[in-house]
Design a protein around this motif. Structure first.
Motif, mmCIF file in Angstrom:
data_model
loop_
_atom_site.group_PDB
_atom_site.id
_atom_site.type_symbol
_atom_site.label_atom_id
_atom_site.label_comp_id
_atom_site.label_asym_id
_atom_site.label_seq_id
_atom_site.Cartn_x
_atom_site.Cartn_y
_atom_site.Cartn_z
ATOM 1 N N HIS A 254 -19.721 9.451 -36.783
ATOM 2 C CA HIS A 254 -20.446 10.259 -35.806
ATOM 3 C C HIS A 254 -20.482 9.587 -34.442
ATOM 4 N N THR A 255 -20.545 8.259 -34.428
ATOM 5 C CA THR A 255 -20.529 7.528 -33.158
ATOM 6 C C THR A 255 -19.183 7.677 -32.472
ATOM 7 N N LEU A 256 -18.098 7.590 -33.240
ATOM 8 C CA LEU A 256 -16.759 7.745 -32.667
ATOM 9 C C LEU A 256 -16.534 9.153 -32.137
ATOM 10 N N GLU A 257 -17.092 10.148 -32.829
ATOM 11 C CA GLU A 257 -16.963 11.524 -32.345
ATOM 12 C C GLU A 257 -17.710 11.717 -31.033
ATOM 13 N N ARG A 258 -18.835 11.006 -30.906
ATOM 14 C CA ARG A 258 -19.650 11.144 -29.697
ATOM 15 C C ARG A 258 -19.086 10.337 -28.535
ATOM 16 N N ILE A 259 -18.548 9.145 -28.852
ATOM 17 C CA ILE A 259 -17.999 8.274 -27.802
ATOM 18 C C ILE A 259 -16.560 7.941 -28.199
ATOM 19 N N VAL A 260 -15.656 8.838 -27.919
ATOM 20 C CA VAL A 260 -14.257 8.707 -28.358
ATOM 21 C C VAL A 260 -13.600 7.471 -27.772
ATOM 22 N N ILE A 261 -14.041 7.038 -26.614
ATOM 23 C CA ILE A 261 -13.431 5.903 -25.931
ATOM 24 C C ILE A 261 -13.497 4.620 -26.760
ATOM 25 N N MET A 324 -13.144 -2.622 -20.526
ATOM 26 C CA MET A 324 -13.862 -1.440 -21.022
ATOM 27 C C MET A 324 -14.631 -0.757 -19.893
ATOM 28 N N PHE A 325 -15.287 -1.547 -19.035
ATOM 29 C CA PHE A 325 -16.049 -0.975 -17.921
ATOM 30 C C PHE A 325 -15.141 -0.163 -16.999
ATOM 31 N N LEU A 326 -13.990 -0.760 -16.632
ATOM 32 C CA LEU A 326 -13.078 -0.065 -15.718
ATOM 33 C C LEU A 326 -12.518 1.196 -16.367
ATOM 34 N N TYR A 327 -12.160 1.089 -17.647
ATOM 35 C CA TYR A 327 -11.597 2.243 -18.356
ATOM 36 C C TYR A 327 -12.635 3.364 -18.462
ATOM 37 N N HIS A 329 -15.280 3.751 -16.587
ATOM 38 C CA HIS A 329 -15.602 4.238 -15.236
ATOM 39 C C HIS A 329 -14.552 5.230 -14.753
ATOM 40 N N MET A 330 -13.276 4.934 -15.064
ATOM 41 C CA MET A 330 -12.201 5.849 -14.668
ATOM 42 C C MET A 330 -12.302 7.176 -15.428
ATOM 43 N N GLN A 331 -12.871 7.132 -16.629
ATOM 44 C CA GLN A 331 -13.052 8.347 -17.427
ATOM 45 C C GLN A 331 -14.312 9.111 -17.013
ATOM 46 N N GLY A 332 -15.073 8.524 -16.077
ATOM 47 C CA GLY A 332 -16.290 9.159 -15.609
ATOM 48 C C GLY A 332 -17.443 9.050 -16.593
ATOM 49 N N ASN A 333 -17.405 8.047 -17.468
ATOM 50 C CA ASN A 333 -18.469 7.875 -18.459
ATOM 51 C C ASN A 333 -19.676 7.240 -17.787
ATOM 52 N N PRO A 334 -20.846 7.837 -17.862
ATOM 53 C CA PRO A 334 -22.033 7.282 -17.197
ATOM 54 C C PRO A 334 -22.532 5.991 -17.840
ATOM 55 N N ALA A 335 -22.097 5.690 -19.075
ATOM 56 C CA ALA A 335 -22.552 4.475 -19.761
ATOM 57 C C ALA A 335 -21.519 3.365 -19.688
ATOM 58 N N ALA A 336 -20.727 3.352 -18.589
ATOM 59 C CA ALA A 336 -19.640 2.374 -18.479
ATOM 60 C C ALA A 336 -20.150 0.938 -18.554
ATOM 61 N N ILE A 337 -21.243 0.640 -17.865
ATOM 62 C CA ILE A 337 -21.771 -0.728 -17.870
ATOM 63 C C ILE A 337 -22.228 -1.123 -19.271
ATOM 64 N N MET A 338 -22.926 -0.229 -19.965
ATOM 65 C CA MET A 338 -23.413 -0.535 -21.302
ATOM 66 C C MET A 338 -22.253 -0.694 -22.290
ATOM 67 N N LEU A 339 -21.211 0.115 -22.120
ATOM 68 C CA LEU A 339 -20.049 -0.010 -22.994
ATOM 69 C C LEU A 339 -19.350 -1.353 -22.793
ATOM 70 N N GLY A 340 -19.252 -1.787 -21.534
ATOM 71 C CA GLY A 340 -18.677 -3.106 -21.263
ATOM 72 C C GLY A 340 -19.509 -4.216 -21.887
ATOM 73 N N THR A 341 -20.822 -4.057 -21.843
ATOM 74 C CA THR A 341 -21.717 -5.048 -22.450
ATOM 75 C C THR A 341 -21.549 -5.074 -23.967
#
Length: 400
Positions: A254-261, A324-327, A329-341
């Motif tokens: 379910h997490t992968l379906e929600r955040i495919v990146i 991950m942050f740059l990728y 961010h380029m996808q327009g994901n609002p949680a880019a910073i948290m994903l990088g963390t």
């Protein structure tokens, strides 16, 4: 059998695993088998004898020269990974009361049937008391006694000594032949330095395959069906363990379906943590093989590999987190910073665990009495995949 046939047979046997070589020699006259076994590394010859049927082994021993037959039977009394399996019969053995001239005459006859490097002086109980160097014999007075020209400062190996320990004790001596004595100092055999290091090299060369579940007896000439029998069971084990990693990914579907990146970075985490674990595994196995890892060093090894995992994970994690942050961010994901963390934290934790596992797995196998290299890479891969994917997806579920 002609000399050319002998040479071809010897080459064929050398390319085979011991069990396969034993099968081949059992189809031939015992005299041919003796000539081949005498030309092999003593440890390989002993392994081939060990794989033979009792009937054919007895026929080979009966056809061998008496000194060689006795040595083969004696060598079987010792563990396989020991000096005892490498012993050759001592031929040039003399008493201290013999003269230099008489010894030289005896050596003239002995060298016609055996390759002799040193002479050995023993007492009436066959205890080794001296070593003879040919130069001293040639320059000595004919009437001088051997007790006057022999070297009494003797270095000798023990038959039950492991090859690793024997190699460490002989590496700086550079002698072509080493005497082997029992606890009471009785001369029971000789080991050639070339054979000692050759046997150790064979064992070390097999380690890389053993780590991946390849039997150490498999050779290029091993038949396909035999290779399949050796390898396939470990592939089934690997498949079962792979299901564990797949189960972890499935649990967070379910997490992968929600955040495919997240799916794009799963191989990155698995690859980096796996490499970290393999580095730790290689160092641990090398320390065991060379005898550097002593009793009591296990805690230090695990702490070192855990620390290296932490530091490497932190450095690699910063780079991966930035990617991950740059990728994102380029996808327009609002949680880019948290994903990088999440990637940074996951990389650190995964590398720490994989480094510790790389040290612990061979230690645990050795503790259980198994070969530390046995399929260790398969177990390590499972551990690193489960941990890296589980931590990564778990943190993403909780934080994003």
């Amino acid at each position: 059998m002609s000399l050319e046939d002998d040479a071809n047979l010897l080459e064929d046997v050398r390319e085979r695993a011991p069990y396969d070589a034993a099968d081949l020699l059992e189809t031939m006259p015992a005299e041919d088998g003796v000539r081949v076994l005498e030309s092999l590394n003593p440890m390989v010859a002993q392994q081939v004898l060990h794989e033979m049927t009792d009937e054919h082994r007895c026929a080979i021993i009966a056809a061998a020269p008496i000194e060689k037959a006795r040595q083969w039977m004696r060598n079987r009394e010792y563990p396989e990974d020991s000096v005892g399996w490498l012993m050759e019969p001592p031929v040039a053995v003399f008493r201290p009361s013999m003269t230099v001239g008489g010894t030289i005459e005896a050596l003239r006859k002995l060298t016609k049937r055996a390759f002799i490097t040193y002479g050995y002086v023993t007492d009436d109980s066959n205890r080794l008391i001296g070593v003879l160097v040919f130069r001293d014999l040639m320059l000595g007075k004919p009437e001088a006694l051997l007790s006057e020209v022999m070297y009494s400062n003797i270095f000798a190996l023990r038959p039950e000594m492991e090859l690793t320990e024997a190699m460490k004790q002989t590496v700086n001596r550079h002698l072509p032949v080493y005497p082997v004595c029992d606890e009471e100092g009785h001369l029971i055999g000789l080991v050639r330095g070339q054979n000692l290091f050759e046997a150790r090299a064979i064992e070390i060369s097999a380690q890389a395959g053993t780590m991946m579940g390849v039997n150490d007896e498999e050779r290029l000439s091993t038949p396909v069906l035999h290779s399949l029998r050796f390898r396939h069971p470990w592939l089934q084990v690997n498949l079962v363990t792979a299901f564990l990693a797949a189960g972890v990914v499935g649990y967070f579907e379910h997490t992968l379906e929600r955040i495919v990146i997240l799916a794009a970075f799963l191989p990155v985490l698995a690859g980096q943590s796996g490499n970290t674990g393999c580095q730790a595994l290689a160092v641990a196995l090398r320390g065991m093989t060379l005898g550097d890892l002593k009793d009591g060093d296990e805690r230090r090894l695990v702490l070192k590999e855990g620390t290296l995992g932490l530091l490497n994970g932190l450095l690699v994690g910063i780079t991966a987190g930035l990617g991950m942050f740059l990728y994102a961010h380029m996808q327009g994901n609002p949680a880019a910073i948290m994903l990088g963390t999440v990637v940074l934290l996951s990389m650190v934790m995964s590398c720490v665990v994989s480094g510790i596992c790389g040290a612990l797995i061979p230690l645990a196998l050795r503790k259980l009495g198994a070969d530390p290299a046995t399929a260790s890479s398969i177990f390590l891969t499972t551990a690193t995949d489960v941990v890296s994917m589980g931590v990564f997806l778990g943190l993403a579920t909780a934080l994003v």
